[in-house]
Scaffold this active site. Structure first.
Site, short mmCIF file in Angstrom:
data_model
loop_
_atom_site.label_atom_id
_atom_site.label_comp_id
_atom_site.label_asym_id
_atom_site.label_seq_id
_atom_site.Cartn_x
_atom_site.Cartn_y
_atom_site.Cartn_z
N GLU A 1 0.86 -1.20 0.00
CA GLU A 1 0.00 0.00 0.00
C GLU A 1 0.88 1.24 0.00
O GLU A 1 1.72 1.39 0.89
CB GLU A 1 -0.95 -0.03 1.21
N CYS B 1 -1.82 9.32 3.88
CA CYS B 1 -1.83 8.93 2.47
C CYS B 1 -3.13 9.40 1.81
O CYS B 1 -3.19 9.62 0.61
CB CYS B 1 -1.68 7.42 2.34
P1 NAP Z 1 8.75 4.85 3.51
O1 NAP Z 1 9.88 5.80 3.56
O2 NAP Z 1 8.49 4.14 2.24
O3 NAP Z 1 8.98 3.83 4.70
C1 NAP Z 1 8.04 2.83 5.01
C2 NAP Z 1 8.74 1.64 5.63
O4 NAP Z 1 9.59 1.05 4.64
C3 NAP Z 1 9.64 2.02 6.80
O5 NAP Z 1 9.54 1.01 7.78
C4 NAP Z 1 11.01 2.03 6.16
O6 NAP Z 1 12.07 1.77 7.05
C5 NAP Z 1 10.88 0.87 5.20
N1 NAP Z 1 11.91 0.83 4.15
C6 NAP Z 1 12.69 1.83 3.67
N2 NAP Z 1 13.51 1.36 2.71
C7 NAP Z 1 13.26 0.04 2.58
C8 NAP Z 1 13.79 -0.98 1.75
N3 NAP Z 1 14.74 -0.76 0.85
N4 NAP Z 1 13.29 -2.24 1.88
C9 NAP Z 1 12.31 -2.50 2.77
N5 NAP Z 1 11.78 -1.56 3.58
C10 NAP Z 1 12.24 -0.31 3.49
O7 NAP Z 1 7.37 5.56 3.90
P2 NAP Z 1 7.05 6.47 5.15
O8 NAP Z 1 7.73 7.78 4.95
O9 NAP Z 1 7.27 5.73 6.41
O10 NAP Z 1 5.49 6.66 5.04
C11 NAP Z 1 4.89 7.62 4.23
C12 NAP Z 1 4.37 7.02 2.95
O11 NAP Z 1 3.46 5.98 3.25
C13 NAP Z 1 3.59 8.00 2.11
O12 NAP Z 1 3.93 7.82 0.76
C14 NAP Z 1 2.14 7.58 2.35
O13 NAP Z 1 1.26 7.96 1.33
C15 NAP Z 1 2.28 6.11 2.50
N6 NAP Z 1 1.16 5.52 3.21
C16 NAP Z 1 0.26 4.77 2.52
C17 NAP Z 1 -0.83 4.22 3.17
C18 NAP Z 1 -1.84 3.39 2.43
O14 NAP Z 1 -2.65 2.73 3.08
N7 NAP Z 1 -1.83 3.39 1.12
C19 NAP Z 1 -1.00 4.44 4.52
C20 NAP Z 1 -0.04 5.20 5.21
C21 NAP Z 1 1.03 5.73 4.54
P3 NAP Z 1 13.00 2.96 7.60
O15 NAP Z 1 12.12 3.83 8.41
O16 NAP Z 1 14.03 2.23 8.38
O17 NAP Z 1 13.57 3.66 6.39
#
Ligand code: NAP
Length: 516
Positions: free
Chosen positions: A286, A320
Protein backbone atom coordinates in the site's frame (compact mmCIF):
# COMPACT_ATOMS: atom_id res chain seq x y z
CA UNK A 1 -22.68 -15.57 13.10
CA UNK A 2 -20.17 -13.11 14.52
CA UNK A 3 -21.56 -10.30 16.64
CA UNK A 4 -21.33 -6.99 14.81
CA UNK A 5 -18.70 -4.61 16.16
CA UNK A 6 -19.27 -0.88 16.46
CA UNK A 7 -16.09 1.13 16.08
CA UNK A 8 -14.14 2.48 19.05
CA UNK A 9 -15.56 5.92 19.98
CA UNK A 10 -13.37 9.01 19.73
CA UNK A 11 -12.55 10.89 22.93
CA UNK A 12 -14.16 14.27 23.53
CA UNK A 13 -11.37 16.42 24.96
CA UNK A 14 -13.73 19.30 25.69
CA UNK A 15 -14.85 17.14 28.63
CA UNK A 16 -12.64 18.26 31.52
CA UNK A 17 -12.15 14.73 32.84
CA UNK A 18 -10.78 13.50 29.48
CA UNK A 19 -8.56 16.53 29.06
CA UNK A 20 -7.08 16.05 32.52
CA UNK A 21 -6.61 12.32 31.95
CA UNK A 22 -4.57 13.06 28.83
CA UNK A 23 -2.49 15.76 30.53
CA UNK A 24 -1.78 13.26 33.30
CA UNK A 25 -0.83 10.59 30.74
CA UNK A 26 1.50 13.05 29.00
CA UNK A 27 3.31 13.54 32.30
CA UNK A 28 3.58 9.79 32.74
CA UNK A 29 5.01 9.38 29.20
CA UNK A 30 7.44 12.23 29.85
CA UNK A 31 8.73 10.46 32.95
CA UNK A 32 9.61 7.44 30.79
CA UNK A 33 11.43 9.30 28.02
CA UNK A 34 14.91 8.29 26.96
CA UNK A 35 14.64 4.62 27.97
CA UNK A 36 16.35 1.80 26.09
CA UNK A 37 14.38 -0.81 24.15
CA UNK A 38 15.77 -4.16 22.98
CA UNK A 39 14.84 -6.23 19.94
CA UNK A 40 12.61 -9.23 20.65
CA UNK A 41 13.55 -12.43 18.81
CA UNK A 42 11.88 -15.66 19.91
CA UNK A 43 10.90 -13.95 23.17
CA UNK A 44 14.53 -13.17 23.89
CA UNK A 45 15.40 -9.51 24.45
CA UNK A 46 18.44 -8.63 22.38
CA UNK A 47 20.37 -5.43 23.02
CA UNK A 48 22.75 -4.01 20.43
CA UNK A 49 25.42 -1.32 20.73
CA UNK A 50 24.12 0.50 17.72
CA UNK A 51 20.83 2.31 18.46
CA UNK A 52 17.99 3.99 16.62
CA UNK A 53 17.25 7.27 18.39
CA UNK A 54 13.55 8.13 18.33
CA UNK A 55 12.96 11.85 18.92
CA UNK A 56 9.92 14.05 19.43
CA UNK A 57 9.41 15.91 16.12
CA UNK A 58 7.96 18.89 18.01
CA UNK A 59 11.04 19.14 20.19
CA UNK A 60 14.18 17.69 18.65
CA UNK A 61 16.02 17.64 21.98
CA UNK A 62 13.52 15.28 23.55
CA UNK A 63 14.53 11.64 23.04
CA UNK A 64 11.59 9.25 23.14
CA UNK A 65 13.80 6.19 23.34
CA UNK A 66 16.99 4.45 22.27
CA UNK A 67 16.05 1.35 20.37
CA UNK A 68 18.39 -1.53 19.56
CA UNK A 69 19.02 -1.81 15.85
CA UNK A 70 18.83 -5.08 13.92
CA UNK A 71 21.38 -5.88 11.25
CA UNK A 72 21.58 -8.71 8.69
CA UNK A 73 22.81 -11.26 11.24
CA UNK A 74 19.99 -10.51 13.66
CA UNK A 75 17.49 -10.46 10.80
CA UNK A 76 18.72 -13.94 9.84
CA UNK A 77 18.35 -15.12 13.42
CA UNK A 78 14.80 -13.75 13.56
CA UNK A 79 13.97 -15.45 10.25
CA UNK A 80 15.13 -18.83 11.61
CA UNK A 81 13.01 -18.39 14.75
CA UNK A 82 9.95 -17.36 12.76
CA UNK A 83 10.45 -20.21 10.30
CA UNK A 84 10.71 -22.82 13.09
CA UNK A 85 7.73 -21.47 14.98
CA UNK A 86 5.58 -21.47 11.87
CA UNK A 87 5.52 -25.26 11.98
CA UNK A 88 3.35 -25.34 15.09
CA UNK A 89 1.73 -21.91 14.94
CA UNK A 90 0.14 -22.73 11.56
CA UNK A 91 -1.84 -25.49 13.31
CA UNK A 92 -2.92 -23.35 16.27
CA UNK A 93 -6.64 -22.86 16.85
CA UNK A 94 -7.88 -19.73 15.03
CA UNK A 95 -10.11 -19.01 18.01
CA UNK A 96 -7.06 -19.00 20.30
CA UNK A 97 -5.40 -16.55 17.92
CA UNK A 98 -8.49 -14.32 17.68
CA UNK A 99 -8.79 -14.23 21.47
CA UNK A 100 -5.29 -12.77 21.69
CA UNK A 101 -6.50 -9.88 19.51
CA UNK A 102 -9.62 -9.32 21.61
CA UNK A 103 -7.59 -9.31 24.82
CA UNK A 104 -5.02 -6.96 23.27
CA UNK A 105 -7.86 -4.57 22.30
CA UNK A 106 -9.02 -4.52 25.92
CA UNK A 107 -5.50 -3.87 27.21
CA UNK A 108 -5.00 -0.93 24.83
CA UNK A 109 -8.44 0.41 25.78
CA UNK A 110 -7.39 0.30 29.45
CA UNK A 111 -4.18 2.18 28.57
CA UNK A 112 -5.80 4.43 25.94
CA UNK A 113 -4.72 7.81 27.32
CA UNK A 114 -1.16 6.57 27.75
CA UNK A 115 -1.05 5.34 24.14
CA UNK A 116 -2.55 8.62 22.91
CA UNK A 117 0.04 10.57 24.89
CA UNK A 118 2.79 8.42 23.44
CA UNK A 119 1.65 9.11 19.86
CA UNK A 120 1.57 12.84 20.60
CA UNK A 121 5.22 12.59 21.64
CA UNK A 122 6.68 10.06 19.22
CA UNK A 123 4.54 10.90 16.17
CA UNK A 124 3.97 14.63 16.74
CA UNK A 125 0.22 14.04 16.52
CA UNK A 126 -2.34 16.56 17.75
CA UNK A 127 -4.64 15.13 20.44
CA UNK A 128 -7.54 14.37 18.15
CA UNK A 129 -5.32 12.65 15.58
CA UNK A 130 -3.48 10.63 18.21
CA UNK A 131 -6.76 9.54 19.77
CA UNK A 132 -8.08 8.48 16.34
CA UNK A 133 -4.88 6.52 15.64
CA UNK A 134 -5.27 4.57 18.91
CA UNK A 135 -8.98 3.99 18.24
CA UNK A 136 -8.17 2.66 14.77
CA UNK A 137 -5.58 0.27 16.21
CA UNK A 138 -8.21 -1.07 18.63
CA UNK A 139 -10.65 -1.41 15.74
CA UNK A 140 -8.15 -3.44 13.72
CA UNK A 141 -7.67 -5.81 16.67
CA UNK A 142 -11.40 -6.28 17.14
CA UNK A 143 -12.24 -6.47 13.44
CA UNK A 144 -9.52 -8.88 12.33
CA UNK A 145 -10.25 -11.11 15.34
CA UNK A 146 -13.89 -11.32 14.23
CA UNK A 147 -12.94 -11.78 10.57
CA UNK A 148 -10.74 -14.73 11.49
CA UNK A 149 -13.67 -16.36 13.26
CA UNK A 150 -15.72 -15.88 10.09
CA UNK A 151 -13.03 -17.45 7.90
CA UNK A 152 -11.78 -20.26 10.12
CA UNK A 153 -13.99 -22.96 8.59
CA UNK A 154 -13.46 -21.83 5.00
CA UNK A 155 -16.22 -21.32 2.48
CA UNK A 156 -18.90 -23.87 1.63
CA UNK A 157 -18.46 -25.57 -1.75
CA UNK A 158 -20.62 -28.19 -3.46
CA UNK A 159 -20.18 -31.92 -2.90
CA UNK A 160 -21.51 -34.64 -5.21
CA UNK A 161 -23.34 -37.71 -3.84
CA UNK A 162 -20.22 -39.87 -3.36
CA UNK A 163 -17.68 -37.24 -2.51
CA UNK A 164 -17.09 -34.75 0.28
CA UNK A 165 -15.41 -31.47 -0.60
CA UNK A 166 -13.92 -28.82 1.61
CA UNK A 167 -12.43 -25.45 0.78
CA UNK A 168 -10.57 -23.67 3.52
CA UNK A 169 -7.83 -21.12 4.04
CA UNK A 170 -4.42 -22.03 5.42
CA UNK A 171 -1.59 -19.69 6.41
CA UNK A 172 1.29 -18.84 4.07
CA UNK A 173 4.49 -18.92 6.17
CA UNK A 174 6.81 -16.24 7.47
CA UNK A 175 5.51 -12.74 6.75
CA UNK A 176 7.64 -9.62 6.72
CA UNK A 177 5.64 -6.62 7.96
CA UNK A 178 7.13 -3.22 7.14
CA UNK A 179 5.16 -0.31 8.54
CA UNK A 180 5.21 3.50 8.11
CA UNK A 181 5.46 6.19 10.78
CA UNK A 182 2.31 8.15 9.95
CA UNK A 183 -0.24 5.82 11.56
CA UNK A 184 2.45 4.65 13.91
CA UNK A 185 0.07 2.63 16.04
CA UNK A 186 -2.92 1.79 13.82
CA UNK A 187 -1.22 0.65 10.61
CA UNK A 188 1.66 -1.01 12.43
CA UNK A 189 -0.81 -2.92 14.62
CA UNK A 190 -3.29 -3.75 11.86
CA UNK A 191 -0.72 -5.11 9.43
CA UNK A 192 1.08 -7.10 12.16
CA UNK A 193 -1.94 -8.75 13.75
CA UNK A 194 -3.59 -9.51 10.40
CA UNK A 195 -0.50 -11.53 9.47
CA UNK A 196 -0.44 -13.28 12.86
CA UNK A 197 -4.13 -14.05 13.37
CA UNK A 198 -4.20 -15.85 10.02
CA UNK A 199 -1.62 -18.34 11.35
CA UNK A 200 1.60 -16.89 9.96
CA UNK A 201 4.68 -16.02 11.96
CA UNK A 202 5.88 -12.46 11.63
CA UNK A 203 8.98 -10.32 11.37
CA UNK A 204 7.95 -6.80 12.35
CA UNK A 205 10.13 -4.00 11.02
CA UNK A 206 8.58 -0.69 12.07
CA UNK A 207 9.57 2.70 10.62
CA UNK A 208 12.89 3.89 12.07
CA UNK A 209 11.32 7.23 13.08
CA UNK A 210 8.71 5.56 15.34
CA UNK A 211 10.02 2.25 16.70
CA UNK A 212 9.06 2.64 20.40
CA UNK A 213 5.31 2.33 19.85
CA UNK A 214 5.92 -1.01 18.13
CA UNK A 215 7.76 -2.23 21.23
CA UNK A 216 4.69 -1.23 23.24
CA UNK A 217 2.51 -3.34 20.98
CA UNK A 218 4.82 -6.29 21.65
CA UNK A 219 4.28 -5.78 25.39
CA UNK A 220 0.52 -5.68 24.92
CA UNK A 221 0.48 -8.84 22.79
CA UNK A 222 2.64 -10.68 25.32
CA UNK A 223 0.23 -9.73 28.11
CA UNK A 224 -2.63 -10.88 25.87
CA UNK A 225 -1.08 -14.34 25.65
CA UNK A 226 0.92 -14.31 22.39
CA UNK A 227 3.49 -17.12 22.52
CA UNK A 228 7.16 -16.22 22.06
CA UNK A 229 8.59 -16.41 18.56
CA UNK A 230 5.32 -15.79 16.72
CA UNK A 231 5.97 -12.07 16.22
CA UNK A 232 9.60 -10.97 16.26
CA UNK A 233 10.41 -7.29 16.70
CA UNK A 234 13.36 -6.25 14.56
CA UNK A 235 13.58 -2.49 14.04
CA UNK A 236 16.46 -1.56 11.74
CA UNK A 237 17.28 0.38 8.60
CA UNK A 238 14.99 -0.38 5.68
CA UNK A 239 17.95 -0.29 3.33
CA UNK A 240 19.74 -3.08 5.25
CA UNK A 241 17.23 -5.22 7.18
CA UNK A 242 14.39 -4.48 4.75
CA UNK A 243 16.25 -5.41 1.58
CA UNK A 244 17.80 -8.48 3.22
CA UNK A 245 14.49 -9.91 4.35
CA UNK A 246 12.56 -8.96 1.21
CA UNK A 247 15.15 -10.94 -0.76
CA UNK A 248 15.27 -13.84 1.69
CA UNK A 249 14.20 -17.18 0.13
CA UNK A 250 12.26 -18.13 3.31
CA UNK A 251 10.13 -14.97 3.25
CA UNK A 252 6.70 -16.12 2.11
CA UNK A 253 5.01 -12.74 1.93
CA UNK A 254 5.69 -9.05 2.47
CA UNK A 255 3.10 -6.66 3.89
CA UNK A 256 4.31 -3.14 3.25
CA UNK A 257 2.75 0.28 3.76
CA UNK A 258 4.79 3.32 2.79
CA UNK A 259 6.04 5.34 -0.13
CA UNK A 260 5.74 4.57 -3.83
CA UNK A 261 9.50 4.56 -4.13
CA UNK A 262 10.08 1.85 -1.52
CA UNK A 263 6.90 -0.06 -2.41
CA UNK A 264 7.87 -0.48 -6.05
CA UNK A 265 11.37 -1.49 -4.99
CA UNK A 266 9.95 -4.22 -2.73
CA UNK A 267 7.56 -5.37 -5.48
CA UNK A 268 10.42 -5.76 -7.92
CA UNK A 269 12.81 -7.49 -5.49
CA UNK A 270 10.15 -9.82 -4.11
CA UNK A 271 9.37 -10.85 -7.70
CA UNK A 272 12.80 -12.40 -8.17
CA UNK A 273 12.89 -16.11 -7.32
CA UNK A 274 15.99 -16.70 -5.17
CA UNK A 275 18.04 -19.86 -5.03
CA UNK A 276 16.30 -22.42 -2.83
CA UNK A 277 13.01 -20.50 -2.85
CA UNK A 278 9.97 -22.74 -3.27
CA UNK A 279 7.19 -20.21 -3.85
CA UNK A 280 6.26 -16.98 -5.50
CA UNK A 281 6.29 -14.38 -2.75
CA UNK A 282 2.97 -12.72 -2.06
CA UNK A 283 3.10 -8.92 -1.73
CA UNK A 284 0.58 -6.67 -0.06
CA UNK A 285 1.81 -3.21 -0.93
CA UNK A 286 0.00 0.00 0.00
CA UNK A 287 1.64 3.21 -1.18
CA UNK A 288 1.11 6.94 -1.59
CA UNK A 289 -1.62 9.15 -2.95
CA UNK A 290 -2.32 12.46 -4.65
CA UNK A 291 -5.83 12.79 -3.41
CA UNK A 292 -8.33 15.21 -4.90
CA UNK A 293 -11.51 16.90 -3.77
CA UNK A 294 -13.79 17.92 -6.65
CA UNK A 295 -16.17 20.83 -6.02
CA UNK A 296 -19.14 21.20 -8.36
CA UNK A 297 -21.06 24.44 -9.00
CA UNK A 298 -24.24 23.07 -7.37
CA UNK A 299 -22.65 22.45 -3.98
CA UNK A 300 -22.59 23.51 -0.36
CA UNK A 301 -19.54 25.77 -0.65
CA UNK A 302 -18.93 26.03 3.09
CA UNK A 303 -18.87 22.22 3.29
CA UNK A 304 -16.47 22.22 0.33
CA UNK A 305 -14.03 24.65 1.92
CA UNK A 306 -14.19 22.94 5.32
CA UNK A 307 -13.64 19.53 3.71
CA UNK A 308 -10.60 20.75 1.76
CA UNK A 309 -8.99 22.39 4.79
CA UNK A 310 -9.67 19.51 7.21
CA UNK A 311 -8.51 16.87 4.72
CA UNK A 312 -5.44 18.82 3.61
CA UNK A 313 -4.09 19.86 7.00
CA UNK A 314 -5.21 17.22 9.54
CA UNK A 315 -1.95 15.72 10.91
CA UNK A 316 -0.02 18.25 8.79
CA UNK A 317 -1.11 16.58 5.54
CA UNK A 318 0.87 13.46 6.44
CA UNK A 319 -1.88 11.00 5.62
CA UNK A 320 -1.83 8.93 2.47
CA UNK A 321 -5.47 10.02 2.10
CA UNK A 322 -4.76 13.76 2.62
CA UNK A 323 -6.29 16.18 0.12
CA UNK A 324 -3.40 17.68 -1.82
CA UNK A 325 -5.44 18.94 -4.79
CA UNK A 326 -8.82 20.57 -5.15
CA UNK A 327 -10.49 20.87 -8.54
CA UNK A 328 -13.20 23.51 -8.40
CA UNK A 329 -15.91 24.41 -10.93
CA UNK A 330 -15.10 27.83 -12.41
CA UNK A 331 -18.50 29.28 -11.38
CA UNK A 332 -17.64 28.91 -7.68
CA UNK A 333 -13.84 28.88 -7.82
CA UNK A 334 -13.16 32.32 -6.33
CA UNK A 335 -15.62 31.87 -3.49
CA UNK A 336 -14.18 28.48 -2.48
CA UNK A 337 -10.58 29.68 -2.88
CA UNK A 338 -11.15 32.71 -0.62
CA UNK A 339 -12.88 30.65 2.04
CA UNK A 340 -10.14 27.96 1.98
CA UNK A 341 -7.50 30.68 2.46
CA UNK A 342 -9.51 32.25 5.27
CA UNK A 343 -10.00 28.94 7.13
CA UNK A 344 -6.35 28.02 6.63
CA UNK A 345 -5.18 31.27 8.16
CA UNK A 346 -7.24 30.51 11.27
CA UNK A 347 -5.43 27.20 11.95
CA UNK A 348 -3.02 27.07 14.88
CA UNK A 349 0.36 25.34 14.60
CA UNK A 350 2.52 24.35 17.55
CA UNK A 351 3.66 21.67 19.95
CA UNK A 352 0.80 19.16 20.14
CA UNK A 353 1.64 18.34 23.75
CA UNK A 354 0.49 21.83 24.77
CA UNK A 355 -2.74 22.05 26.69
CA UNK A 356 -3.89 24.58 24.09
CA UNK A 357 -4.15 21.60 21.74
CA UNK A 358 -3.05 23.17 18.45
CA UNK A 359 -4.77 22.03 15.25
CA UNK A 360 -1.47 21.16 13.60
CA UNK A 361 1.79 19.85 15.01
CA UNK A 362 5.15 19.29 13.33
CA UNK A 363 6.11 17.14 10.35
CA UNK A 364 7.99 13.98 11.18
CA UNK A 365 11.69 14.78 10.66
CA UNK A 366 14.30 16.97 8.99
CA UNK A 367 14.06 15.02 5.73
CA UNK A 368 10.32 15.59 5.55
CA UNK A 369 10.71 19.27 6.48
CA UNK A 370 13.32 19.89 3.78
CA UNK A 371 11.31 18.03 1.15
CA UNK A 372 8.10 19.93 1.93
CA UNK A 373 9.89 23.30 2.00
CA UNK A 374 11.45 22.57 -1.38
CA UNK A 375 8.00 21.76 -2.80
CA UNK A 376 6.73 25.06 -1.37
CA UNK A 377 9.48 26.84 -3.34
CA UNK A 378 8.41 24.94 -6.47
CA UNK A 379 4.79 25.88 -5.71
CA UNK A 380 5.70 29.56 -5.56
CA UNK A 381 6.74 29.29 -9.21
CA UNK A 382 3.85 27.07 -10.27
CA UNK A 383 0.94 28.83 -8.56
CA UNK A 384 -0.23 31.79 -6.53
CA UNK A 385 0.50 31.53 -2.80
CA UNK A 386 -2.70 32.41 -0.92
CA UNK A 387 -1.87 31.08 2.58
CA UNK A 388 1.18 29.88 4.53
CA UNK A 389 4.37 29.29 2.58
CA UNK A 390 6.84 29.23 5.44
CA UNK A 391 8.19 26.99 8.20
CA UNK A 392 10.42 26.91 11.25
CA UNK A 393 12.78 24.05 12.10
CA UNK A 394 14.64 25.69 14.98
CA UNK A 395 13.01 23.64 17.78
CA UNK A 396 10.84 21.10 15.96
CA UNK A 397 9.89 20.63 12.31
CA UNK A 398 6.97 23.01 11.82
CA UNK A 399 5.52 23.93 8.42
CA UNK A 400 2.61 26.35 8.15
CA UNK A 401 -0.46 25.14 6.25
CA UNK A 402 0.04 26.29 2.69
CA UNK A 403 -2.40 26.91 -0.16
CA UNK A 404 -1.51 27.56 -3.78
CA UNK A 405 -4.21 28.77 -6.18
CA UNK A 406 -4.43 28.76 -9.99
CA UNK A 407 -2.09 25.80 -10.42
CA UNK A 408 -1.90 23.92 -13.70
CA UNK A 409 -3.18 20.33 -13.19
CA UNK A 410 0.07 19.03 -14.73
CA UNK A 411 2.32 21.08 -12.40
CA UNK A 412 4.69 19.14 -10.17
CA UNK A 413 2.87 20.12 -6.97
CA UNK A 414 -0.32 18.72 -8.54
CA UNK A 415 1.29 15.43 -9.58
CA UNK A 416 3.90 14.43 -6.98
CA UNK A 417 3.14 13.33 -3.43
CA UNK A 418 4.45 16.05 -1.08
CA UNK A 419 3.21 14.43 2.14
CA UNK A 420 2.95 17.68 4.03
CA UNK A 421 0.52 20.56 4.63
CA UNK A 422 0.36 21.84 1.05
CA UNK A 423 -2.70 21.94 -1.19
CA UNK A 424 -3.05 23.17 -4.77
CA UNK A 425 -6.28 24.58 -6.20
CA UNK A 426 -7.22 24.46 -9.87
CA UNK A 427 -10.21 25.48 -11.95
CA UNK A 428 -12.37 23.24 -14.19
CA UNK A 429 -14.82 24.48 -16.82
CA UNK A 430 -17.39 21.79 -15.99
CA UNK A 431 -17.89 18.62 -13.92
CA UNK A 432 -16.62 16.26 -16.64
CA UNK A 433 -13.38 18.16 -16.91
CA UNK A 434 -13.06 18.19 -13.11
CA UNK A 435 -13.20 14.37 -13.02
CA UNK A 436 -10.73 14.16 -15.89
CA UNK A 437 -8.28 16.33 -13.92
CA UNK A 438 -8.91 14.35 -10.72
CA UNK A 439 -7.91 11.17 -12.58
CA UNK A 440 -4.79 12.59 -14.21
CA UNK A 441 -2.18 11.38 -11.68
CA UNK A 442 -0.54 7.98 -11.46
CA UNK A 443 -2.13 7.42 -8.05
CA UNK A 444 -5.68 6.35 -7.17
CA UNK A 445 -6.10 6.26 -3.41
CA UNK A 446 -8.87 8.54 -2.13
CA UNK A 447 -11.05 11.27 -3.56
CA UNK A 448 -14.14 13.25 -2.66
CA UNK A 449 -16.89 15.00 -4.58
CA UNK A 450 -18.89 17.89 -3.17
CA UNK A 451 -22.10 18.36 -5.13
CA UNK A 452 -25.88 18.32 -4.75
CA UNK A 453 -26.28 17.11 -8.32
CA UNK A 454 -27.31 13.44 -8.29
CA UNK A 455 -26.36 12.85 -11.94
CA UNK A 456 -22.85 14.10 -11.24
CA UNK A 457 -22.52 11.94 -8.12
CA UNK A 458 -23.44 8.88 -10.21
CA UNK A 459 -20.98 9.94 -12.90
CA UNK A 460 -18.25 10.18 -10.27
CA UNK A 461 -19.19 6.76 -8.88
CA UNK A 462 -18.44 5.30 -12.32
CA UNK A 463 -15.53 7.42 -13.48
CA UNK A 464 -13.56 8.79 -10.51
CA UNK A 465 -10.91 6.05 -10.33
CA UNK A 466 -9.90 5.80 -6.67
CA UNK A 467 -10.05 3.01 -4.11
CA UNK A 468 -11.91 5.16 -1.56
CA UNK A 469 -14.42 7.64 -2.96
CA UNK A 470 -16.38 9.91 -0.63
CA UNK A 471 -19.42 12.08 -1.39
CA UNK A 472 -20.14 15.36 0.40
CA UNK A 473 -17.41 14.95 3.01
CA UNK A 474 -13.61 15.11 3.15
CA UNK A 475 -11.33 12.43 1.72
CA UNK A 476 -9.64 11.27 4.95
CA UNK A 477 -10.79 9.36 8.06
CA UNK A 478 -11.68 5.88 6.83
CA UNK A 479 -13.07 3.73 9.65
CA UNK A 480 -12.24 0.03 10.03
CA UNK A 481 -15.18 -2.16 9.06
CA UNK A 482 -17.03 0.78 7.49
CA UNK A 483 -14.67 2.05 4.78
CA UNK A 484 -12.28 -0.75 3.67
CA UNK A 485 -9.14 1.13 2.69
CA UNK A 486 -6.71 0.80 -0.21
CA UNK A 487 -5.87 2.37 -3.52
CA UNK A 488 -5.66 1.76 -7.26
CA UNK A 489 -2.80 2.21 -9.71
CA UNK A 490 0.44 3.43 -8.09
CA UNK A 491 -1.32 3.69 -4.73
CA UNK A 492 -0.91 -0.05 -4.30
CA UNK A 493 -2.39 -3.50 -4.43
CA UNK A 494 -5.83 -2.40 -3.16
CA UNK A 495 -5.74 -4.93 -0.33
CA UNK A 496 -8.45 -3.00 1.52
CA UNK A 497 -7.28 -2.82 5.11
CA UNK A 498 -10.16 -3.00 7.58
CA UNK A 499 -12.37 -4.75 5.04
CA UNK A 500 -13.78 -8.25 4.56
CA UNK A 501 -11.18 -9.31 1.95
CA UNK A 502 -8.08 -8.22 3.84
CA UNK A 503 -7.19 -11.34 5.82
CA UNK A 504 -7.50 -13.57 2.75
CA UNK A 505 -4.41 -11.90 1.28
CA UNK A 506 -2.44 -13.51 4.13
CA UNK A 507 -3.64 -17.04 3.40
CA UNK A 508 -3.99 -19.56 0.60
CA UNK A 509 -7.08 -21.56 -0.33
CA UNK A 510 -6.87 -25.34 -0.07
CA UNK A 511 -9.37 -27.75 -1.59
CA UNK A 512 -9.70 -31.28 -0.23
CA UNK A 513 -11.95 -33.79 -1.95
CA UNK A 514 -12.65 -37.27 -0.55
CA UNK A 515 -14.33 -40.02 -2.56
CA UNK A 516 -16.57 -42.66 -0.92
P1 NAP B 1 8.75 4.85 3.51
O1 NAP B 1 9.88 5.80 3.56
O2 NAP B 1 8.49 4.14 2.24
O3 NAP B 1 8.98 3.83 4.70
C1 NAP B 1 8.04 2.83 5.01
C2 NAP B 1 8.74 1.64 5.63
O4 NAP B 1 9.59 1.05 4.64
C3 NAP B 1 9.64 2.02 6.80
O5 NAP B 1 9.54 1.01 7.78
C4 NAP B 1 11.01 2.03 6.16
O6 NAP B 1 12.07 1.77 7.05
C5 NAP B 1 10.88 0.87 5.20
N1 NAP B 1 11.91 0.83 4.15
C6 NAP B 1 12.69 1.83 3.67
N2 NAP B 1 13.51 1.36 2.71
C7 NAP B 1 13.26 0.04 2.58
C8 NAP B 1 13.79 -0.98 1.75
N3 NAP B 1 14.74 -0.76 0.85
N4 NAP B 1 13.29 -2.24 1.88
C9 NAP B 1 12.31 -2.50 2.77
N5 NAP B 1 11.78 -1.56 3.58
C10 NAP B 1 12.24 -0.31 3.49
O7 NAP B 1 7.37 5.56 3.90
P2 NAP B 1 7.05 6.47 5.15
O8 NAP B 1 7.73 7.78 4.95
O9 NAP B 1 7.27 5.73 6.41
O10 NAP B 1 5.49 6.66 5.04
C11 NAP B 1 4.89 7.62 4.23
C12 NAP B 1 4.37 7.02 2.95
O11 NAP B 1 3.46 5.98 3.25
C13 NAP B 1 3.59 8.00 2.11
O12 NAP B 1 3.93 7.82 0.76
C14 NAP B 1 2.14 7.58 2.35
O13 NAP B 1 1.26 7.96 1.33
C15 NAP B 1 2.28 6.11 2.50
N6 NAP B 1 1.16 5.52 3.21
C16 NAP B 1 0.26 4.77 2.52
C17 NAP B 1 -0.83 4.22 3.17
C18 NAP B 1 -1.84 3.39 2.43
O14 NAP B 1 -2.65 2.73 3.08
N7 NAP B 1 -1.83 3.39 1.12
C19 NAP B 1 -1.00 4.44 4.52
C20 NAP B 1 -0.04 5.20 5.21
C21 NAP B 1 1.03 5.73 4.54
P3 NAP B 1 13.00 2.96 7.60
O15 NAP B 1 12.12 3.83 8.41
O16 NAP B 1 14.03 2.23 8.38
O17 NAP B 1 13.57 3.66 6.39
Amino acid sequence: MVVEYKHEPFTDFSVEENKNALLEALKQVESNLGKEYPLIIGGEKVTTEDKIVSVNPANKDEVIGYVSKANKELAEKAMKVADENFEWWRKSDPKFRADILFRAASIVRRRKFEFTAHLIKEGGKPWKEADADVAEGIDFLEYYGRQMLELKDGVKVNSRPIEHNKFNYIPLGVGLVISPWNFLFAIMTGTTVAAMVTGNTVLLKPASTTPVIAYKLMEVLKEAGLPDGVINYIPGPGSEVGDYLVDHPRTRFVSFTGSREVGTRIFERAGKVQEGQKWLKRTIIEMGGKDTIVVDNEADLELAAQSIVQSAFGFSGQKCSACSRAVIHEDVYDQVKDRVAELTNELTVGNPADASNNFMGPVIDQGAYDKIMSYIEIGKKEGKLVAGGNGDDSKGWFVNPTVFADVDPEARIMQEEIFGPVVGLTKAKDFDQAIEIANNTEYGLTGAVITNNRTNLEKAREDFHVGNLYFNRGCTAAIVGYHPFGGFNMSGTDSKAGGPDYLIHHMQGKTTSEMF
